[in-house]
Write an enzyme that holds these catalytic residues in place. Structure first.
Site, PDB file in Angstrom:
ATOM      1  N   GLU A  52      52.058  46.696  38.833  1.00 30.34           N
ATOM      2  CA  GLU A  52      52.344  48.050  39.308  1.00 30.34           C
ATOM      3  C   GLU A  52      51.864  48.340  40.718  1.00 30.34           C
ATOM      4  O   GLU A  52      50.964  49.175  40.926  1.00 30.34           O
ATOM      5  CB  GLU A  52      51.743  49.072  38.331  1.00 30.34           C
ATOM      6  CG  GLU A  52      52.234  48.900  36.896  1.00 30.34           C
ATOM      7  CD  GLU A  52      51.803  50.051  35.982  1.00 30.34           C
ATOM      8  OE1 GLU A  52      50.915  50.825  36.372  1.00 30.34           O
ATOM      9  OE2 GLU A  52      52.366  50.172  34.886  1.00 30.34           O
TER      10      GLU A  52
ATOM     11  N   GLU B  34      54.895  46.257  29.520  1.00 26.69           N
ATOM     12  CA  GLU B  34      54.060  47.289  28.895  1.00 26.69           C
ATOM     13  C   GLU B  34      54.939  48.409  28.373  1.00 26.69           C
ATOM     14  O   GLU B  34      55.853  48.861  29.066  1.00 26.69           O
ATOM     15  CB  GLU B  34      53.085  47.959  29.888  1.00 26.69           C
ATOM     16  CG  GLU B  34      51.942  47.103  30.341  1.00 26.69           C
ATOM     17  CD  GLU B  34      51.004  47.840  31.311  1.00 26.69           C
ATOM     18  OE1 GLU B  34      50.906  49.088  31.261  1.00 26.69           O
ATOM     19  OE2 GLU B  34      50.378  47.151  32.126  1.00 26.69           O
TER      20      GLU B  34
HETATM   21  C1  GBH Z   1      49.865  51.353  33.154  1.00 29.63           C
HETATM   22  O1  GBH Z   1      49.901  52.232  34.214  1.00 29.63           O
HETATM   23  C2  GBH Z   1      48.811  50.357  33.476  1.00 29.63           C
HETATM   24  O2  GBH Z   1      49.348  49.122  33.873  1.00 29.63           O
HETATM   25  C3  GBH Z   1      47.797  50.165  32.406  1.00 29.63           C
HETATM   26  O3  GBH Z   1      46.684  49.514  32.929  1.00 29.63           O
HETATM   27  C4  GBH Z   1      47.477  51.500  31.774  1.00 29.63           C
HETATM   28  O4  GBH Z   1      46.402  51.435  30.898  1.00 29.63           O
HETATM   29  C5  GBH Z   1      48.718  51.979  31.073  1.00 29.63           C
HETATM   30  O5  GBH Z   1      49.812  52.000  31.929  1.00 29.63           O
HETATM   31  C6  GBH Z   1      48.576  53.340  30.426  1.00 29.63           C
HETATM   32  O6  GBH Z   1      48.359  54.331  31.364  1.00 29.63           O
HETATM   33  O7  GBH Z   1      54.341  60.378  39.140  1.00 29.63           O
HETATM   34  O8  GBH Z   1      52.062  60.869  39.781  1.00 29.63           O
HETATM   35  O9  GBH Z   1      52.914  61.588  37.635  1.00 29.63           O
HETATM   36  C7  GBH Z   1      50.277  53.536  34.023  1.00 29.63           C
HETATM   37  C8  GBH Z   1      51.627  53.876  34.560  1.00 29.63           C
HETATM   38  C9  GBH Z   1      52.755  55.032  36.195  1.00 29.63           C
HETATM   39  C10 GBH Z   1      51.534  56.298  34.565  1.00 29.63           C
HETATM   40  C11 GBH Z   1      52.889  56.249  37.022  1.00 29.63           C
HETATM   41  C12 GBH Z   1      51.667  57.528  35.406  1.00 29.63           C
HETATM   42  C13 GBH Z   1      53.216  58.630  36.899  1.00 29.63           C
HETATM   43  C14 GBH Z   1      52.362  59.096  37.984  1.00 29.63           C
HETATM   44  N1  GBH Z   1      51.669  55.098  35.295  1.00 29.63           N
HETATM   45  N2  GBH Z   1      52.784  57.416  36.246  1.00 29.63           N
HETATM   46  S1  GBH Z   1      52.972  60.590  38.682  1.00 29.63           S
END
Ligand code: GBH
Length: 449
Positions: free
Chosen positions: A170, A355
């Site tokens: 990511e 994931e």
């Molecule tokens: C993943 O990231 C991770 O890889 C992992 O480590 C983590 O534990 C898991 O997911 C659960 O959270 O547009 O500002 O609202 C999280 C993925 C991507 C979640 C972007 C929040 C939106 C941010 N994220 N997302 S925003």
């Protein structure tokens, strides 16, 4: 029972079903065997950054309990396990190998192999060595070269033990949440810094990919990206454009340089004119190096509308099902993104869902954890993948996030994503109902009778 309506994927014996974790979220042992501090040690020790002041210092103590955790994995009959390597464990401050850290991953990967579990290893799941951040972190182009050196070292040492290498997890989160909003380590809030960081992350990815190919030719190499589904309940053309901009900013920003060899022009022309990436000659060719696979992490859909200023604003939909994170449960978003990428990119590589999962406020009651919402969530998302496959998208595997409840970054230990419950006071692992049903399902799938 666990019974996803997903024939096209679960009937294919070569479709990999697995679970995922990441080093900083489970390992603990933050100072063991010469591990250096990472940006997440620093960030989580800074008051106000992580809920309840939680840190990854102990986490699930996986560094010491790895054998028990591999038994857990083997008992689930998963085809594959996705983990990450902690950069600060395996390279010392002078850039030399840390043998003790390397030995940990070697024995872990060997044991997984003995158990017949395929390994998917991510080199960077957000734990940058702090000394590299002190030298400018991902804003500094030199970090891309340090990353390639780290990839070189690790892939020499662990060649033959890894089925799938991913360079980054990511990059959007590392760049945007780390340097653009400051919600993640290192906690900067500057759009230009985020664009610099994104470029150097992607450059590091491209450089590392070439190194991995040289050192471990038999493995498959790729990258893992987070994707977001953006839609609108608004009715004006500006609202429709807002949803496009959301996906442009979350998805195309990362996927276009990787798969089309250029940043999406609209992103910088319309949204961020003052924050252009520091591209040098040849960078986009390096970044666009062909991938063996693309890892996709999907969690939820975001409803947006025009903000009246040329941008978008999130407007949460009322009355929809949500998780403990407040994220909307929306399996169709995964299907629609997959089919959308299939249309947008001519050279879309084979895809693994690296994931997918959800957090819930799970408790042990009479020795059991009944996580009904998660069971339905996983069934519905597998069904969405199945629909994408039937529509022609080449998806080859699916990993549940996560094996264990763990350190959920800025939300600490309160949010529980595991299919196995962790009691942090005792480090006791209790498989939730979802894990038990998944185990039965995977056993049935192996030996249908
Ligand atoms: C993943 O990231 C991770 O890889 C992992 O480590 C983590 O534990 C898991 O997911 C659960 O959270 O547009 O500002 O609202 C999280 C993925 C991507 C979640 C972007 C929040 C939106 C941010 N994220 N997302 S925003």
């Amino acid at each position: 029972t666990f019974d996803p309506p997903a024939d096209a994927v679960v009937r294919r014996p070569d479709f990999l079903l697995g679970v995922a974790t990441a080093a900083y979220q489970i390992e603990g042992a933050a100072t063991e065997d010469g591990r250096l501090p990472s940006i997440w040690d620093t960030f989580s020790a800074t008051p106000g950054k992580v809920l309840h002041g939680d840190t990854g210092a102990v986490a699930c103590d996986h560094y010491l309990r790895w054998e028990e955790d591999v038994e857990l994995l083997a008992g689930l009959h998963v085809d594959a396990y996705r983990l990450s390597i902690a950069w600060p464990r395996v390279v010392d401050a002078a850039g030399r190998p840390n043998e003790k850290g390397l030995a940990f991953y070697r024995k872990l990967l060997r044991r997984l192999k003995e158990k017949g579990i395929r390994t998917s290893v991510t080199l960077y799941h957000w734990d940058l060595p702090q000394h590299l951040e002190d030298a400018g972190g991902w804003r500094n182009r030199a970090t891309a070269y340090r990353f390639a050196e780290y990839a070189d070292l690790v892939s020499r040492e662990l060649a033959g033990l890894v089925d799938f290498w991913s360079t980054l997890n990511e990059p959007w989160c590392s760049a945007m949440l780390g340097y653009g909003t400051g919600h993640h380590a290192p906690g900067q809030a500057d759009l230009l810094a985020a664009n610099q960081a994104m470029h150097h992350l992607l450059l590091g990815h491209g450089l590392a990919l070439a190194t991995l190919r040289r050192n471990d030719p038999a493995s498959r190499k790729g990258i893992v990206v987070n994707v977001g589904r953006g839609t609108t309940d608004g009715t004006t053309p500006d609202d429709a454009r807002a949803a496009e901009l959301f996906e442009l900013q979350h998805n195309d920003w990362v996927l276009d340089p990787l798969l089309r060899g250029q940043y999406p022009p609209r992103l910088h022309d319309e949204l961020w004119p003052a924050a252009r990436p520091p591209v040098q000659d040849g960078d986009l060719e390096t970044i666009g190096t062909p991938l063996d696979f693309l890892g996709i992490n999907y969690y939820f859909r975001t409803n947006v509308r025009a903000d009246g200023n040329g941008g978008y604003v999130e407007v949460p939909l009322p009355g929809v099902e949500r998780t403990q994170m407040g994220w909307e449960v929306h399996p169709d978003g995964l299907r629609d993104l997959l089919t959308g990428f299939h249309r947008r990119y001519d050279n879309l590589p084979p895809i693994y869902i690296t994931e997918n999962g959800m957090a819930s406020d799970d408790r042990v009651v009479d020795g059991a954890v009944v996580d009904r919402q998660r069971i339905a969530f996983l069934e519905r998302h597998l069904a969405a993948v199945d629909e994408a496959v039937k529509a022609g998208v080449d998806v080859r595997g699916y990993y549940v996030w996560s094996l264990l409840d763990n350190f959920e970054w800025a939300f600490g230990y309160e949010r529980r994503f595991g299919i196995v419950h962790v009691d942090y006071a005792t480090q006791r692992r209790t498989p939730k109902r979802s894990a038990e049903l998944l185990r039965e399902f995977l056993a049935r799938r192996r030996s249908p009778s």
